[in-house]
Design a protein around this motif. Structure first.
Motif, PDB file in Angstrom:
ATOM      1  N   UNK A 225      32.857 -32.585  24.080  1.00  0.00           N
ATOM      2  CA  UNK A 225      31.570 -33.340  24.373  1.00  0.00           C
ATOM      3  C   UNK A 225      30.235 -32.755  23.647  1.00  0.00           C
ATOM      4  N   UNK A 226      29.303 -33.442  24.074  1.00  0.00           N
ATOM      5  CA  UNK A 226      28.263 -33.059  23.268  1.00  0.00           C
ATOM      6  C   UNK A 226      27.070 -33.700  24.119  1.00  0.00           C
ATOM      7  N   UNK A 227      25.878 -33.392  23.695  1.00  0.00           N
ATOM      8  CA  UNK A 227      24.060 -33.868  24.199  1.00  0.00           C
ATOM      9  C   UNK A 227      23.837 -34.798  23.164  1.00  0.00           C
ATOM     10  N   UNK A 228      23.280 -35.080  23.499  1.00  0.00           N
ATOM     11  CA  UNK A 228      21.710 -36.406  22.679  1.00  0.00           C
ATOM     12  C   UNK A 228      21.152 -36.575  23.148  1.00  0.00           C
ATOM     13  N   UNK A 229      19.402 -36.268  22.114  1.00  0.00           N
ATOM     14  CA  UNK A 229      18.024 -36.095  23.354  1.00  0.00           C
ATOM     15  C   UNK A 229      18.128 -37.534  23.315  1.00  0.00           C
ATOM     16  N   UNK A 230      19.402 -38.901  22.559  1.00  0.00           N
ATOM     17  CA  UNK A 230      18.450 -39.936  23.330  1.00  0.00           C
ATOM     18  C   UNK A 230      18.800 -40.518  24.756  1.00  0.00           C
ATOM     19  N   UNK A 231      17.941 -40.561  25.502  1.00  0.00           N
ATOM     20  CA  UNK A 231      18.480 -40.444  27.221  1.00  0.00           C
ATOM     21  C   UNK A 231      16.966 -41.500  27.066  1.00  0.00           C
ATOM     22  N   UNK A 232      17.047 -40.813  29.096  1.00  0.00           N
ATOM     23  CA  UNK A 232      16.060 -41.818  30.077  1.00  0.00           C
ATOM     24  C   UNK A 232      14.633 -41.925  29.752  1.00  0.00           C
ATOM     25  N   UNK A 233      14.426 -40.590  29.188  1.00  0.00           N
ATOM     26  CA  UNK A 233      13.741 -40.096  29.361  1.00  0.00           C
ATOM     27  C   UNK A 233      12.201 -40.404  28.012  1.00  0.00           C
ATOM     28  N   UNK A 234      13.285 -40.635  26.771  1.00  0.00           N
ATOM     29  CA  UNK A 234      12.502 -41.931  25.617  1.00  0.00           C
ATOM     30  C   UNK A 234      12.591 -42.901  26.162  1.00  0.00           C
ATOM     31  N   UNK A 235      13.485 -43.819  27.254  1.00  0.00           N
ATOM     32  CA  UNK A 235      12.785 -44.883  27.936  1.00  0.00           C
ATOM     33  C   UNK A 235      12.152 -44.939  29.228  1.00  0.00           C
ATOM     34  N   UNK A 236      10.966 -43.688  29.003  1.00  0.00           N
ATOM     35  CA  UNK A 236      10.453 -43.019  30.467  1.00  0.00           C
ATOM     36  C   UNK A 236       8.698 -43.495  29.634  1.00  0.00           C
ATOM     37  N   UNK A 237       9.049 -42.874  28.302  1.00  0.00           N
ATOM     38  CA  UNK A 237       7.756 -42.784  28.205  1.00  0.00           C
ATOM     39  C   UNK A 237       7.782 -43.777  26.982  1.00  0.00           C
ATOM     40  N   UNK A 238       8.428 -44.121  26.205  1.00  0.00           N
ATOM     41  CA  UNK A 238       8.388 -45.943  26.200  1.00  0.00           C
ATOM     42  C   UNK A 238       7.772 -46.543  26.991  1.00  0.00           C
ATOM     43  N   UNK A 239       7.971 -46.966  28.137  1.00  0.00           N
ATOM     44  CA  UNK A 239       7.718 -47.683  28.788  1.00  0.00           C
ATOM     45  C   UNK A 239       5.803 -47.090  29.261  1.00  0.00           C
ATOM     46  N   UNK A 240       5.767 -45.742  29.343  1.00  0.00           N
ATOM     47  CA  UNK A 240       4.851 -44.807  30.013  1.00  0.00           C
ATOM     48  C   UNK A 240       3.450 -45.786  28.904  1.00  0.00           C
TER      49      UNK A 240
END
Length: 363
Positions: A225-240
């Motif tokens: 298991x691992x957690x990546x900071x690459x997530x939907x938040x980055x996509x939302x920030x990009x659009x915002x």
């Protein structure tokens, strides 16, 4: 898959004090699920966009306020099991000689973990469990595979503070990845397609939320298991950043536009639709790279069981076309996880509540 960082609770202690609520906090919302038999009570409370970031509490007062509102409005039990998943939690699988004595095994795990876990263990909460092993061959002693989970103490304390400020009683802290596996692994008829996992293979579970939580499991046994900071938040920030719309509005546009329908067929402002599609395509490409990298890293480990399928959940799983793009890029079958216990909810609610459902389930 049992919980981690959880003190044993006797049946006598639980009697009359209410069920345990699975609780997950992420950027933009708090999700809570009570699972009792076939009955499920689930609720979501909005959260200010900057109150929780990259899997960690940023504004404890705002989080506590949201929790108070959620539990008061929906009359939920105050006993909660919290899911965590961020860059300050490390999970490693170690292969060690088979040791039966629990105390000796604990000492051996801590000694081996000093070289594998990139944090001072005296500043961390450390737990472990045996997840597999190999029999001795040609005179060689048997060995066991042990998953070690280490989380920084100050991070856990900071995450629990708004819960206690809201009057909640944390009875356990668990990896969000373990909750994801419990909700989706098909055990006891509570997951998707029970029995569909190949007998000789494993499944990659992926929660595409504000961060991306990944787990490879065989049955309910987590192998990686691992957690990546690459997530939907980055996509939302990009659009915002390109439109100056609110985070909530941006999330709605991403789901509305998706990745499968031709842009000219999408209702609404054409320029915003085009910007949303562009942000999604970039985000999907980054997520695909993360999945490939994780599969390669896992596959290089000794005794790795090949992943033969992918189950997708989290906010991103409600985005039309994302699963299909991942399937094409990974050359593995990808299905969207829809736990049977949440079957009566709509797709976006199921996507948000899958992890807290798993946290609420019995280990």
């Amino acid at each position: 898959m049992a919980s981690i960082f959880t003190k044993p609770i006797s049946a006598k202690t639980l009697k009359g004090e209410g069920p345990v609520i699975g609780l997950e906090i992420e950027a933009g919302s708090v999700g809570a699920v009570e699972a009792s038999g076939d009955a499920v009570n689930a609720a979501v409370q909005p959260l200010p966009a900057e109150a929780f970031r990259d899997g960690e509490v940023v504004d404890p007062d705002s989080v506590a306020e949201a929790l108070r509102a959620l539990f008061s409005e929906h009359k939920l039990s105050k006993r909660v099991r919290l899911g965590i998943g961020n860059q300050r939690v490390v999970a490693r699988t170690l292969r060690l000689p088979a040791i039966e004595n629990p105390g000796e095994l604990d000492s051996a795990v801590r000694f081996a973990a000093q070289e594998q876990v990139a944090m001072p263990l005296d500043q961390a909460v450390v737990e472990h469990r045996v997840v597999g092993g190999v029999a001795g061959v040609e005179g060689a002693p048997p060995q066991i595979d042990v998953m070690v989970i280490a989380a920084r103490r100050e991070m856990i304390s900071a995450t629990l503070k708004p819960l206690r400020d809201a009057g909640l009683e944390p009875v356990g802290v668990d990896l969000s990845a373990f909750g994801m596996i419990r909700a989706l692994a098909g055990a006891s008829g509570t997951g998707v397609n029970p029995g569909s996992e190949p007998a000789d293979g494993a499944t990659l579970y992926c929660s595409a939320g504000d961060v991306t939580t990944l787990a490879i499991a065989k049955g309910r046994s987590c192998l990686f298991t691992r957690v990546s900071p690459v997530g939907l938040d980055q996509t939302v920030d990009r659009l915002v950043s390109s439109t100056e719309m609110s985070h909530e509005h941006a999330r709605m546009w991403l789901t509305h536009v998706g990745l499968e329908s031709p842009l000219e067929t999408i209702e609404g402002d054409a320029a915003t639709a085009a910007q949303s599609r562009s942000a999604l395509e970039t985000g999907a490409s980054s997520l695909l790279d993360e999945l490939r990298m994780s599969l390669d890293f896992y596959g290089a480990q000794e005794g790795a069981v090949p992943a033969q399928s992918v189950v997708l959940c989290g906010h991103g799983s409600a985005i039309p076309g994302l699963a299909q793009q991942l399937e094409q890029g990974l050359a593995l079958p990808v299905e969207v996880g829809r736990p049977q216990a949440l079957a009566e909810l709509d797709a976006s609610q199921v996507a948000r509540l899958t992890l807290p459902l798993g946290l609420a389930m019995e280990s």
